[in-house]
Design a protein around this motif. Structure first.
Motif, short mmCIF file in Angstrom:
data_model
loop_
_atom_site.label_atom_id
_atom_site.label_comp_id
_atom_site.label_asym_id
_atom_site.label_seq_id
_atom_site.Cartn_x
_atom_site.Cartn_y
_atom_site.Cartn_z
N ILE A 250 0.86 -1.19 0.00
CA ILE A 250 0.00 0.00 0.00
C ILE A 250 0.90 1.24 0.00
O ILE A 250 1.76 1.38 0.86
N CYS A 297 -2.39 -2.22 7.74
CA CYS A 297 -2.90 -1.01 7.09
C CYS A 297 -4.21 -0.59 7.76
O CYS A 297 -5.08 -1.42 8.00
N VAL A 298 -4.33 0.70 8.00
CA VAL A 298 -5.53 1.22 8.65
C VAL A 298 -6.76 1.00 7.76
O VAL A 298 -7.88 0.96 8.24
N TYR A 385 0.12 3.94 8.14
CA TYR A 385 0.01 5.32 7.66
C TYR A 385 0.58 6.34 8.64
O TYR A 385 0.81 7.48 8.26
MO LIG Z 1 -2.06 1.78 5.12
#
Ligand SMILES: [Mo]
Ligand SMILES: Nc1nc2c(c(=O)[nH]1)N[C@H]1C(S)=C(S)[C@@H](COP(=O)(O)O)O[C@H]1N2
Length: 528
Positions: A250, A297-298, A385
């Protein structure tokens, strides 16, 4: 006073055929169109990770040529052109191609089918060169193939336009002049080739620097040993350590940055007593630490796959920060990537005793370009992130009050601790299984707190403990399995996890934004 009105000049149709050299120029421009489009598409293929070998036509022909050059010629070239020998070869290949194309353009004017066939043959030679490159895949010929088709189209169209101009009919006035198509075709070809080369840019130097990457062997106490029971090896369950090629990716990079490590540096700036800059050689010489860390990943939905676990090797971020001596009052480190991405990390997550790393290796390999070569940040316990900056080039010591990471103004929380979650990998939702013993299994995570318990519920039955795999690290996910006595019918199977503080994961459904999804992963299974 008289006003003169000017009228557009009327092109007088000429009955005479255009001079021969028009064909030669058409041929050269058709070659430019082919090479330009081929180079640009090849660069995009490579950027998207779809290329096996070297799909750009001129580079492939040059490369194939180098591989077949007799030693004496190679020695002569190096003696004559020195370290510019590759450039000289590229230029030589381009000039030779231009001459061939000019000749073909002349042939097209006299015997169009023969000329077009010759042009297609030159394209085929280019495709063969592409296929001969190390690691080439069949799809790598596509850029040159499409480029050749565009070149053929350009050649035909030129002949057609000139015929139209000579026809003298009404349409002849609309016909495009040769100059116009040369400027357009040649211009677009050159721009495309330039842009393609720009994209691949320093790729060769970057690859070389990655191939040459080394790291100091970590002290035995700083290595990771994965206990044998950490991976239950149940088919369909994510492997405990995810191979680099299967690791989720990502980022905001349309084109993967290919950084030449030999020119890369990492700066510490902002609220520090002393600004610091280290280069690649310095970083590689530092005492290394290995760490098992599960990245998350959020944007991962409940049950999603935007997560992976790897062994990271790097130098602890706190050691670098210690050298710069952060000033009191700083509460955030804004890490910045060479491509402009930023992540705002609470400073204590980088200075406490956890394994927050300037990672340079992933599962024993130099970082893949897609995962941040030459260096990235890895922080146990925080979503990617707000922490996991790839291709990292700067750490700015600052405050949450005065700075924000890339995703914060776009609707994501300034802070992003990972939520305790669990996922059922088998059986898949919608699967049919046979009645009897069925392994329900998956992974659970609560990075930097660790998983203490996983429970499974079937329909409205009681929550029953699953068997946990051996714990390898509180920073890594943990596999679990539950032996289900499946009875026929349709069933809903759910999972929930507890972290080491004893807290159960949130049962409340929340979407990924702003600070991570929550909820209970549920699969529906048919039992026959
Ligand atoms: Mo992410
Ligand atoms: N330079 C850069 N680093 C980045 C990102 C990015 O967009 N650019 N995305 C982050 C996000 S959102 C995540 S989840 C992780 C993903 O790391 P991976 O691609 O190695 O799995 O990288 C982080 N680091």
């Amino acid at each position: 006073m008289t006003v003169t009105t000017s009228s557009a000049p009327v092109t007088t149709p000429s009955e005479t055929p255009p001079p021969r050299w028009v064909g030669a120029v058409d041929g050269v421009v058709a070659g430019l169109v082919t090479v330009g489009l081929g180079t640009l598409l090849a660069a995009l293929f490579q950027a998207l990770g779809q290329a096996g070998g070297q799909p750009a036509p001129i580079a492939a022909v040059s490369g194939a040529f180098i591989d077949r050059t007799p030693a004496w010629l190679k020695d002569f070239a190096i003696a004559t052109f020195g370290t510019n020998d590759k450039r000289a070869l590229l230029v030589g290949t381009a000039v030779a191609l231009a001459v061939i194309c000019a000749v073909i353009g002349l042939v097209v004017r006299r015997r169009m089918p023969l000329g077009l066939t010759l042009f297609a043959l030159v394209g085929l030679v280019g495709m063969a060169a592409v296929l001969s490159r190390p690691g080439a895949a069949l799809a790598d010929v596509v850029p040159t193939l499409l480029g050749t088709i565009a070149g053929l189209w350009f050649l035909r169209r030129g002949v057609g336009m000139d015929a139209l101009r000579r026809s003298g009919g009404a349409a002849s006035r609309e016909a495009e002049s040769p100059t116009r198509r040369w400027v357009l075709g040649g211009g677009l070809g050159i721009v495309a080739a330039w842009f393609g080369n720009f994209i691949t840019g320093d790729s060769a130097a970057a690859t070389a620097s990655r191939d040459a990457a080394v790291a100091k062997a970590p002290a035995p106490s700083n290595t990771v040993t994965i206990p044998p029971g950490a991976d239950l090896k149940i088919p369909g369950v994510a492997p405990f350590v995810v191979p680099n090629d299967d690791f989720y990716r990502i980022d905001t990079a349309i084109v993967v940055p290919r950084v030449d490590a030999s020119t890369w540096t990492l700066k510490v700036t902002g609220m520090v007593e002393e600004e610091i800059e280290i280069d690649w050689a310095t970083l590689q010489s530092k005492p290394m630490q290995e760490a098992l860390v599960t990245l998350m990943c959020v944007s991962n939905e409940v049950g999603g796959e935007l997560t992976g676990n790897a062994v990271w090797t790097g130098w602890p971020v706190r050691e670098l920060l210690k050298m710069a001596r952060p000033k009191p009052g700083a509460d955030m480190v804004l890490s910045r990537s060479v491509d402009g991405f930023t992540a705002g990390t609470p400073i204590e997550a980088l200075t406490d005793d956890r394994n927050s790393l300037i990672a340079i290796r992933m599962n024993g390999q130099p970082l893949p370009f897609e995962h941040g070569f030459p260096a990235r940040i890895v922080v146990p316990g925080l979503y990617g992130y707000v922490s996991a900056t790839k291709w990292v080039s700067e750490l700015k010591v600052t405050t949450f009050a005065s700075d924000q990471g890339y995703w914060t103004p776009r609707g994501w929380s300034p802070k992003g601790p990972v939520k305790t979650e669990s996922r059922i990998d088998v059986p898949r939702s919608g699967a049919s299984v046979k009645a009897g013993k069925v392994a329900v299994a998956g992974v659970a995570w609560a990075q930097h707190r660790g998983i203490s318990k996983v429970e499974v519920q079937v329909d409205t039955g009681p929550w029953t403990p699953a068997r946990l795999a051996v714990d390898a690290s509180i920073d890594a996910w943990r596999q679990w399995v539950y032996e289900w006595d499946a009875t026929s019918g349709s069933h809903e199977v759910r999972v929930r996890a507890y972290d080491n503080t004893g807290e159960v994961q949130s049962p409340f459904e929340a979407p990924p934004a702003p600070d991570g999804a929550s909820g209970i992963h549920t699969v529906t299974v048919r039992v026959d």
